[in-house]
Scaffold this active site. Structure first.
Site, short mmCIF file in Angstrom:
data_model
loop_
_atom_site.label_atom_id
_atom_site.label_comp_id
_atom_site.label_asym_id
_atom_site.label_seq_id
_atom_site.Cartn_x
_atom_site.Cartn_y
_atom_site.Cartn_z
N ILE A 399 89.26 -2.76 -54.26
CA ILE A 399 89.53 -4.26 -53.36
C ILE A 399 88.01 -4.48 -52.58
O ILE A 399 87.97 -3.54 -51.60
CB ILE A 399 90.89 -4.00 -52.13
CG1 ILE A 399 91.97 -4.00 -53.41
CG2 ILE A 399 90.78 -5.28 -51.82
CD1 ILE A 399 93.93 -3.61 -52.75
N ASN A 406 92.85 -3.54 -42.56
CA ASN A 406 93.85 -2.89 -42.20
C ASN A 406 93.56 -2.59 -40.75
O ASN A 406 93.60 -2.98 -39.83
CB ASN A 406 93.82 -1.55 -42.76
CG ASN A 406 94.48 -1.02 -43.86
OD1 ASN A 406 95.41 -1.44 -43.99
ND2 ASN A 406 94.20 -0.03 -44.65
N HIS A 411 98.19 -1.96 -41.18
CA HIS A 411 98.59 -0.89 -42.23
C HIS A 411 99.44 -2.20 -43.72
O HIS A 411 99.90 -1.68 -43.90
CB HIS A 411 98.86 0.07 -42.13
CG HIS A 411 97.72 0.73 -41.44
ND1 HIS A 411 96.97 1.49 -42.58
CD2 HIS A 411 96.92 1.26 -40.05
CE1 HIS A 411 95.22 1.71 -41.98
NE2 HIS A 411 96.05 2.21 -40.73
N ASP A 415 99.33 -3.14 -46.62
CA ASP A 415 100.16 -2.38 -47.83
C ASP A 415 100.56 -3.89 -48.75
O ASP A 415 100.68 -3.53 -50.32
CB ASP A 415 101.92 -2.02 -47.09
CG ASP A 415 101.30 -0.37 -46.96
OD1 ASP A 415 100.17 0.47 -47.44
OD2 ASP A 415 102.59 0.37 -46.61
N GLU A 441 93.01 1.68 -51.38
CA GLU A 441 92.75 1.14 -52.40
C GLU A 441 92.09 0.64 -53.61
O GLU A 441 91.40 -0.11 -54.30
CB GLU A 441 91.60 -0.51 -51.43
CG GLU A 441 89.99 -0.08 -51.40
CD GLU A 441 90.01 1.42 -49.61
OE1 GLU A 441 88.79 1.31 -49.90
OE2 GLU A 441 90.70 2.01 -49.88
#
Length: 521
Positions: A399, A406, A411, A415, A441
Site C-alpha cells: 500500500i 496511520n 491505527h 486497520d 501493509e
C-alpha cells in the site's frame, strides 16, 4: 516404638508404612543368599515407588526366574508387582492377565492380601472407563479385608485406606463430594493408624479438589504445601507420591488463572519421575490448555497431537482387552454385558478423539491465519511458496504511503484500510490464486498462470481493483505491485525477484506494476 526387621515377610508387611526401615534392611541382606527371590521383589517395590521403573522390571524378571511356576506366597507377590509395572509401561492386556493369575493364586492359597490387592488393581484399570465396574471390584476387596484390628496388619490397614480413597476418587470424579468426604476421612484415619505416609497423597488430592470446588484456592494451596513439605522430609519411596501432588498443584494453578505457575509445576513433575500412561495423558491435556491460554497455539497444537496419539493407543488396548474380562470366572455369565460395555467405551473414546481432533484443527488454523484480515499469514505463505512450479507466479503488493494514513488518521482506520485492500485483492484474483498478508501493509499473491504476459495482466488487474479514490469513510488508496515468474528466474530466488520488482515500481513513482521479464530484467 522401635521395629527391628528380621525377615523378608516382615519387610513386605512394612513396605507401605516404613519404607526407610525396609530400605535399610535390604542394604544388609541384598548380597546374601537369604531368600533371594523375596529380596528382589521387595527391592522392586522400593524402586517402583522411587520412579525407577526399568530397574523394578528387571528385578521382577530375576525374581520370576528364581521362583518358577510352583504356587507360593512370594510368587503371588511377584505377580502383584509385575501387574503394576507392566500396566505402567502401557501393556494393559498383560497386566490384566497377570492380575487374573494373582487372584486365582490368592484363592488357592486362601491369602486375603493377594486377593484384595488383585481386586483393587483391577478396579484401578476399570476406573479408566467404567466407574460402576470399578466400584464393584473395590467393594469386593473391602469385604475380603473386613475390619483390621488396631494391633493387626499395617499393610492390610493401609490397603483398606487406599481402597476407601479409590472409591472416594470415583465419587469425586462425578462431583459427589458429599459421598467422597466420609470415605476420605476413613482413608486418612486408616493411613494414620498404619503410619502409611506414601499413600496419604490420595487423600490430599481429593481434599484439594473439594476446596477448589468450594471456591477456596488459598485453602487448597495450604493443604498442598503442608503435604509436600511433609513428604519432602521423608525421602524414601516418595517419588510417585510427590508426582501425584505436583500434578494436583499444576491443576490448581490452572483453575486459579495462573498458567505460568501451572506449567512450572508440570516441568517439576517431569524432572522427578517417569509417568504412568494415564498420568501422561492427563499431563498432555493440561499442558495443551495452558499453552492455549498463554497464546502459544502452535505448541498447543503439537501437544494436542501427542495426546491424540496416546488416546488412540489406549483405545486400541481397551478394544483388545475389554475391561469386563478382568475375572475369568465371570466370563460366561457376563458375556453380553461385556459387549455392551465395550461398545459404550468405544463410543466415549471416539467422542473424545473427535473433540481432540477439533481442538487440534482449531490450533492449526490459528497458527497459519492472519487475525486482522483472515488471510493466510507469513507462515502459511512460506509453506505454500515451496509448492510453486514452473509457470506459476508471485506478486508482492504494498500500500503506497501507508504510514501517512496511520500517522494522520490513526491505527484503527489504518486497520480498516488493510482489511479493505485484502478483500479487493481477493475479489480481483483469477481462479486458483491465493492471497496472504506478508506483514504490515504488504501482501503476497501466489498465481497459477500461463506465463509472463498473463502475470503482468493479472498484476494490473489487481492493482486497479485495489486502488480507490477518497470517500467519506476511507482515504484514497493506491498500491504498487512487483511480480516474478517461476522459470524466468533462478529457482528459489522468485521471492527476491518479486521484491526487487516491487522496489522498482516504488522507485518509478508508485501506483504501478513492475514484473521481471523472462530474461530476469
Amino acid at each position: 516404638m522401635t521395629v527391628t526387621l528380621t525377615d523378608a515377610h516382615q519387610a513386605w508387611e512394612l513396605r507401605f508404612t516404613s519404607p526407610a526401615l525396609v530400605h535399610a534392611w535390604l542394604t544388609s541382606v541384598r548380597d546374601s543368599e537369604l531368600a533371594p527371590a523375596s529380596v528382589k521383589i521387595i527391592q522392586s517395590f522400593l524402586a517402583w515407588r522411587q520412579g525407577r521403573i526399568a530397574e523394578a522390571l528387571d528385578l521382577i524378571g530375576q525374581a520370576e526366574a528364581l521362583l518358577g511356576e510352583e504356587p507360593s506366597l512370594w510368587r503371588g507377590r511377584m505377580l502383584s508387582m509385575s501387574a503394576v509395572l507392566v500396566y505402567i509401561t502401557g501393556d494393559i492386556s498383560r497386566s490384566v492377565e497377570t492380575l487374573q493369575e494373582q487372584l486365582a493364586l490368592g484363592r488357592l492359597l486362601k491369602d486375603t492380601e493377594l486377593q484384595a490387592l488383585a481386586l483393587n488393581d483391577m478396579g484401578v484399570i476399570a476406573g479408566w472407563t467404567e466407574a460402576a465396574g470399578a466400584h464393584t471390584l473395590y467393594s469386593r476387596a473391602l469385604e475380603l479385608i473386613g475390619e483390621p484390628e488396631m494391633d493387626g496388619s499395617p499393610a492390610m490397614t493401609a490397603m483398606k485406606g487406599l481402597i476407601a480413597a479409590n472409591i472416594a476418587g470415583l465419587y469425586q470424579q462425578k462431583g459427589h463430594y458429599d459421598l467422597a468426604a466420609p470415605l476420605i476421612d476413613l482413608a486418612e484415619s486408616l493411613f494414620q493408624r498404619a503410619h502409611s505416609l506414601i499413600l496419604w497423597p490420595w487423600c490430599v488430592n481429593i481434599q484439594v479438589a473439594h476446596a477448589m470446588h468450594e471456591g477456596h484456592p488459598e485453602q487448597a494451596r495450604l493443604i498442598l504445601d503442608q503435604a509436600m513439605d511433609l513428604l519432602g522430609r521423608s525421602p524414601e519411596g516418595m517419588g510417585e507420591s510427590l508426582s501425584l501432588l505436583q500434578y494436583t498443584a499444576a491443576r490448581l494453578e490452572m483453575e486459579a488463572g495462573q498458567p505460568q505457575e501451572s506449567l512450572a509445576w508440570l516441568n517439576r513433575m517431569r524432572e522427578g519421575e517417569p509417568l504412568r500412561e494415564e498420568a501422561q495423558m492427563r499431563v498432555l491435556d493440561l499442558e495443551a490448555s495452558i499453552q492455549a491460554q498463554l497464546g502459544r497455539h502452535e505448541e498447543a497444537y503439537m501437544t494436542t497431537r501427542a495426546l491424540l496419539e496416546a488416546i488412540w493407543k489406549r483405545c486400541h488396548q481397551e478394544r483388545s482387552v475389554l475391561v469386563s474380562r478382568l475375572e475369568l470366572s465371570e466370563l460366561t455369565e457376563q458375556a453380553q454385558r461385556q459387549v455392551e460395555e465395550a461398545q459404550q467405551v468405544m463410543g466415549e473414546l471416539q467422542e473424545q478423539l473427535k473433540e481432540v481432533q477439533s481442538v487440534g484443527k482449531h490450533y492449526r488454523t490459528l497458527s497459519v491465519t492472519d487475525a486482522l484480515t483472515g488471510l493466510g499469514n507469513r507462515r502459511q505463505f512460506d509453506e505454500d511458496l515451496r509448492m510453486l512450479k514452473e509457470g506459476n507466479g508471485l506478486l508482492m503488493i504494498d500500500i503506497d504511503h501507508f504510514k501517512r494514513v496511520n500517522d494522520a488518521l490513526g491505527h484503527l482506520l489504518g486497520d480498516r484500510v488493510i482489511r479493505q485492500v485484502a478483500a479487493r485483492i481477493e475479489a480481483g484474483l483469477p481462479e486458483g490464486g491465493r492471497t496472504y498478508r506478508y506483514g504490515g501493509e504488504e501482501f503476497a499473491v501466489l498465481l497459477r498462470g500461463d506465463g509472463w504476459g498473463d502475470l503482468f495482466s493479472v498484476a494490473e488487474q489487481v492493482r486497479h481493483a485495489v486502488s480507490w479514490s477518497a470517500g467519506e469513510d476511507l482515504p484514497a488508496v493506491t498500491v504498487s505491485v512487483g511480480g516474478a515468474l517461476i522459470g524466468s528466474v533462478v529457482p528459489g530466488s522468485v521471492l527476491e525477484e518479486a521484491d526487487r520488482a516491487l522496489y522498482e515500481a516504488k522507485r518509478a513513482g508508485r501506483n504501478r506494476t513492475c514484473v521481471a521479464d523472462p530474461s530476469g530484467q
